[in-house]
Design an enzyme around this catalytic site. Structure first.
Site, PDB file in Angstrom:
ATOM      1  N   CYS A 132       0.861  -1.183   0.000  1.00  0.00           N
ATOM      2  CA  CYS A 132       0.000   0.000   0.000  1.00  0.00           C
ATOM      3  C   CYS A 132       0.908   1.248   0.000  1.00  0.00           C
ATOM      4  O   CYS A 132       1.759   1.377  -0.869  1.00  0.00           O
ATOM      5  CB  CYS A 132      -0.943  -0.074   1.189  1.00  0.00           C
ATOM      6  SG  CYS A 132      -2.189   1.202   1.324  1.00  0.00           S
ATOM      7  N   ASP A 188      -7.706  -2.709  -9.202  1.00  0.00           N
ATOM      8  CA  ASP A 188      -7.364  -1.708  -8.184  1.00  0.00           C
ATOM      9  C   ASP A 188      -7.765  -0.321  -8.685  1.00  0.00           C
ATOM     10  O   ASP A 188      -7.103   0.252  -9.561  1.00  0.00           O
ATOM     11  CB  ASP A 188      -5.862  -1.756  -7.896  1.00  0.00           C
ATOM     12  CG  ASP A 188      -5.463  -0.928  -6.679  1.00  0.00           C
ATOM     13  OD1 ASP A 188      -6.212   0.001  -6.321  1.00  0.00           O
ATOM     14  OD2 ASP A 188      -4.403  -1.209  -6.102  1.00  0.00           O
ATOM     15  N   HIS A 220      -7.067  -3.537  -4.618  1.00  0.00           N
ATOM     16  CA  HIS A 220      -6.064  -3.025  -3.699  1.00  0.00           C
ATOM     17  C   HIS A 220      -6.059  -3.879  -2.433  1.00  0.00           C
ATOM     18  O   HIS A 220      -7.106  -4.258  -1.921  1.00  0.00           O
ATOM     19  CB  HIS A 220      -6.387  -1.564  -3.348  1.00  0.00           C
ATOM     20  CG  HIS A 220      -5.239  -0.828  -2.754  1.00  0.00           C
ATOM     21  ND1 HIS A 220      -4.169  -0.396  -3.498  1.00  0.00           N
ATOM     22  CD2 HIS A 220      -4.989  -0.443  -1.479  1.00  0.00           C
ATOM     23  CE1 HIS A 220      -3.309   0.242  -2.723  1.00  0.00           C
ATOM     24  NE2 HIS A 220      -3.780   0.210  -1.488  1.00  0.00           N
TER      25      HIS A 220
END
Length: 266
Positions: A132, A188, A220
Site C-alpha cells: 500500500c 485496483d 487493492h
C-alpha cells in the site's frame, strides 16, 4: 518489550532504531539458528506496524532472513496501529499526507544501519518489501545503495505524487540500484493500469532490472488476509515471486544485482 514466540518459531521483539535524536519503534524477527543471515526491511501500510505487518515480518524471518519493520509514522504518531475501518483509513491517510521523502528514506537508512549492527546479519545489501503506502515508499527505498532487491505491492501514486510533494516518485527511477518486483491488481481503482504502464516503460527506459505482475480479479490490498480485497491465489503467487526475488540475498548479498530487464504480466 519481552521476547515472544510467534509463527515459524522466530524470536521477535520490539526494538528502537536510533536516527539522530529520534528513536524509531521497530518490530524485529529473527530466523532460527546463528546466522549470519541476509536482512529485509518491511514497510507498513497506512495502518502502522499492525498485526498484518508483524505477520509478514515473521513469515520473512521464517524463510531465513532477519526482518525488521520500522514505524514510518514515528515522527507523527508514535505507537500508531490501526485496523481497516473507514475511520482507520481516514486517519492513516492523514499521516501519510504529512510524511516527507527525505524523512522516510532517512528512517529506512537508519533501520538498515541498525540491522548491520546485529551479529546475526550478513554484511552487504538488503531486501525491502512494502505494501500500500509502503509499496510506494519501497519504490523510493530502492534508490538506497544497500537495497539490492525490492518488492513493491500496490503502491498508489508513484506516477503522480511523492511524499512531501516535489516531483513524482517515478522520477527517481534512474536511481534504483538493484532489482525491483512490482505487484498490482487489475481491479485496483486507486492504481489505473495506465499508471502501471508508465512505471513499466520508465523502468525499461532506464534499464532497471524488474518484473511487473498484474493479477486478474484482484483489487487493492489483495495480499492482506485481514482485508475484504484478499485474494488467496494472487497472494500465494506473489509470495512465491517474492521468495524468488529475495533468493539472491541468500546466495550473495554483496554482489550487484543483475542489470537486465524482465517484465511479466499475470
Amino acid at each position: 518489550m519481552p521476547l515472544q514466540t510467534p509463527l515459524f518459531s522466530s524470536p521477535t521483539q520490539w526494538v528502537q532504531v536510533p536516527n539522530g535524536d529520534l528513536q524509531i519503534d521497530a518490530y524485529l524477527a529473527m530466523p532460527a539458528g546463528d546466522g549470519p543471515f541476509p536482512a529485509v526491511v518491511v514497510i507498513q501500510e497506512i495502518f502502522g506496524v499492525n498485526e498484518h505487518i508483524r505477520d509478514v515480518t515473521e513469515r520473512i524471518a521464517g524463510l531465513g532472513y532477519v526482518a525488521i519493520a520500522p514505524a514510518i509514522y514515528q515522527r507523527l504518531a508514535p505507537g500508531f496501529e490501526a485496523g481497516y475501518t473507514p475511520e482507520d483509513v481516514k486517519q492513516g491517510r492523514v499521516y501519510k499526507e504529512q510524511t516527507k521523502r527525505e524523512d522516510l528514506l532517512s528512517d529506512i537508512q537508519a533501520a538498515i544501519a541498525f540491522l548491520h549492527t546485529l551479529p546475526q546479519v550478513k554484511p552487504g545489501g538488503v531486501g525491502c518489501i512494502g505494501f500500500c503506502f509502503g509499496g510506494h515508499v519501497a519504490y523510493l527505498a530502492a534508490t538506497l545503495p544497500e537495497v539490492l532487491a525490492t518488492a513493491s505491492f500496490y503502491g498508489a501514486g508513484i506516477t503522480t505524487w511523492c511524499p512531501g510533494n516535489g516531483i513524482p516518485t517515478v522520477s527517481y527511477t534512474p536511481d534504483i540500484n538493484g532489482t525491483i518486483y512490482l505487484f498490482f491488481g487489475k481491479e485496483d481503482a486507486s492504481i489505473p493500469q495506465e499508471q502501471v504502464d508508465q512505471i513499466e516503460s520508465t523502468l525499461q527506459e532506464n534499464y532497471i532490472a524488474h518484473r511487473i505482475f498484474r493479477y486478474d480479479g484482484a483489487g487493492h490490498g489483495f495480499f492482506c488476509d485481514r482485508r475484504l480485497d484478499y485474494r488467496p491465489e494472487a497472494a500465494a503467487d506473489a509470495w512465491e515471486k517474492v521468495q524468488q526475488l529475495f533468493q539472491q540475498l541468500q546466495t550473495d548479498s554483496e554482489t550487484d544485482s543483475e542489470t537486465d530487464s524482465d517484465t511479466d504480466s499475470e
